[in-house]
Design a protein around this motif. Structure first.
Motif, PDB file in Angstrom:
ATOM      1  N   ALA A   1       5.808  -1.534   7.762  1.00  0.00           N
ATOM      2  CA  ALA A   1       4.508  -1.724   7.349  1.00  0.00           C
ATOM      3  C   ALA A   1       4.908  -3.484   7.410  1.00  0.00           C
ATOM      4  O   ALA A   1       3.998  -3.735   8.408  1.00  0.00           O
ATOM      5  N   ILE A   2       6.379  -3.967   7.365  1.00  0.00           N
ATOM      6  CA  ILE A   2       6.105  -5.456   8.430  1.00  0.00           C
ATOM      7  C   ILE A   2       6.104  -5.679   9.376  1.00  0.00           C
ATOM      8  O   ILE A   2       5.510  -6.468  10.228  1.00  0.00           O
ATOM      9  N   LYS A   3       6.775  -4.061  10.302  1.00  0.00           N
ATOM     10  CA  LYS A   3       6.263  -4.774  11.899  1.00  0.00           C
ATOM     11  C   LYS A   3       5.115  -4.039  11.778  1.00  0.00           C
ATOM     12  O   LYS A   3       4.575  -4.560  13.266  1.00  0.00           O
ATOM     13  N   GLY A   4       4.227  -4.181  10.681  1.00  0.00           N
ATOM     14  CA  GLY A   4       2.731  -3.711  11.507  1.00  0.00           C
ATOM     15  C   GLY A   4       2.647  -2.608  11.432  1.00  0.00           C
ATOM     16  O   GLY A   4       1.335  -1.748  11.879  1.00  0.00           O
ATOM     17  N   GLU A   5       3.048  -1.378  11.740  1.00  0.00           N
ATOM     18  CA  GLU A   5       2.952   0.283  11.887  1.00  0.00           C
ATOM     19  C   GLU A   5       2.485   0.987  10.858  1.00  0.00           C
ATOM     20  O   GLU A   5       2.281   0.304  10.269  1.00  0.00           O
ATOM     21  N   GLU A   6       1.795   1.522  11.437  1.00  0.00           N
ATOM     22  CA  GLU A   6       0.822   3.003  10.886  1.00  0.00           C
ATOM     23  C   GLU A   6       2.193   3.181   9.507  1.00  0.00           C
ATOM     24  O   GLU A   6       2.822   3.880  10.017  1.00  0.00           O
ATOM     25  N   VAL A   7       1.625   3.640   8.304  1.00  0.00           N
ATOM     26  CA  VAL A   7       2.595   4.358   7.718  1.00  0.00           C
ATOM     27  C   VAL A   7       1.651   5.049   7.118  1.00  0.00           C
ATOM     28  O   VAL A   7       0.621   4.881   6.117  1.00  0.00           O
ATOM     29  N   LYS A   8       1.990   6.591   6.635  1.00  0.00           N
ATOM     30  CA  LYS A   8       1.073   7.107   5.877  1.00  0.00           C
ATOM     31  C   LYS A   8       2.216   7.641   4.897  1.00  0.00           C
ATOM     32  O   LYS A   8       3.467   7.929   4.973  1.00  0.00           O
ATOM     33  N   TYR A   9       1.832   8.212   3.665  1.00  0.00           N
ATOM     34  CA  TYR A   9       1.881   8.010   2.213  1.00  0.00           C
ATOM     35  C   TYR A   9       2.082   9.407   2.255  1.00  0.00           C
ATOM     36  O   TYR A   9       1.183  10.282   2.797  1.00  0.00           O
ATOM     37  N   PRO A  10       2.966   9.834   1.649  1.00  0.00           N
ATOM     38  CA  PRO A  10       2.422  11.769   1.766  1.00  0.00           C
ATOM     39  C   PRO A  10       1.835  12.105   0.633  1.00  0.00           C
ATOM     40  O   PRO A  10       1.879  13.393   0.189  1.00  0.00           O
ATOM     41  N   LEU A  11       0.935  10.955  -0.310  1.00  0.00           N
ATOM     42  CA  LEU A  11       0.540  12.222  -1.210  1.00  0.00           C
ATOM     43  C   LEU A  11      -0.643  11.655  -0.969  1.00  0.00           C
ATOM     44  O   LEU A  11      -1.654  10.911  -0.428  1.00  0.00           O
TER      45      LEU A  11
END
Length: 57
Positions: free
Chosen positions: A47-57
């Protein structure tokens, strides 16, 4: 009857078995905690790098 029945007394073998179960349970809990923390920190790093973060929920 002036004594407890024999089943109420801990023998050394029963005490050691219960002690090892507690130790192993604690170690497993710590291992799971470390694994979850590493996963969470990897998500934060993404998230700090700016990449997309997908949460498993």
């Amino acid at each position: 009857m002036n004594q407890y029945p024999q089943d109420y007394y801990y023998t050394l073998a029963k005490y050691q078995a219960a002690q090892w179960q507690g130790v192993l349970g604690t170690l497993m809990g710590v291992a799971v905690l470390i694994a979850m923390a590493a996963w969470a920190f990897s998500l934060v790093k993404k998230a700090i790098k700016g990449e997309e973060v997908k949460y498993p929920l």
